[in-house]
Design an enzyme around this catalytic site. Sequence first.
Site, PDB file in Angstrom:
ATOM      1  N   PHE A   1       1.798  -1.204  -0.916  1.00 42.28           N
ATOM      2  CA  PHE A   1       1.274  -0.352  -0.475  1.00 42.28           C
ATOM      3  C   PHE A   1      -0.159  -0.111  -1.045  1.00 42.28           C
ATOM      4  O   PHE A   1      -0.732  -0.731  -2.067  1.00 42.28           O
ATOM      5  CB  PHE A   1       1.735   1.026  -0.930  1.00 42.28           C
TER       6      PHE A   1
ATOM      7  N   PHE B   1      -2.599   1.467  -3.554  1.00 47.21           N
ATOM      8  CA  PHE B   1      -3.022   0.087  -3.755  1.00 47.21           C
ATOM      9  C   PHE B   1      -2.030  -0.350  -5.195  1.00 47.21           C
ATOM     10  O   PHE B   1      -2.379  -0.171  -6.368  1.00 47.21           O
ATOM     11  CB  PHE B   1      -4.373   0.101  -4.293  1.00 47.21           C
TER      12      PHE B   1
END
Length: 160
Positions: free
Chosen positions: A78, A80
């Site tokens: 995802f 980050f």
Amino acid sequence: MNGSHHAFERYEAIWLRVVLVMILVFLVLIAYTALNYGQTIPRGAGRIRAGEVRAGSEFANPRLEQVGNEYVAYVQAFAFGYAPGEMRVKRGRKVTFYVASPDVVHGFMIERTNVNVEVVPGYVSKVGYTFDRPGTYKIICHQYCGLGHAKMLSRIVVEE
Ligand code: CUA
């Protein structure tokens, strides 16, 4: 005239053999690669709605599971980061990674291995690898995914 004609035929025969040997060498290399590294070729492992990655799927509970002598990992990629943020496995046992993204395209690359797949929202990426050497391997996102891209990391610790 006749002599040079035969010379050409001889060259043709030699080159024909060279080409056949090269084809044979390539086939052997392809077979060798497939047998030894084929398991790291990413395979589509089905589709998943991006909205289900964080709730309502195997990926909602990101984890590494031991299944018999092998491992199965459900990984979220995802913005980050990755979940789990760290995985620990025993050397010499196959790890099958299923990776999915709830947002944008990410990468899943494990340093010092040939594991290198894209994680496209909507699809499950599957890749397997057996770590033969102990150590810590970084998992790196290699698809630019936004401002935090460079910080998007996870790691696998391979133990004896
Ligand atoms: Cu995720 Cu770059």
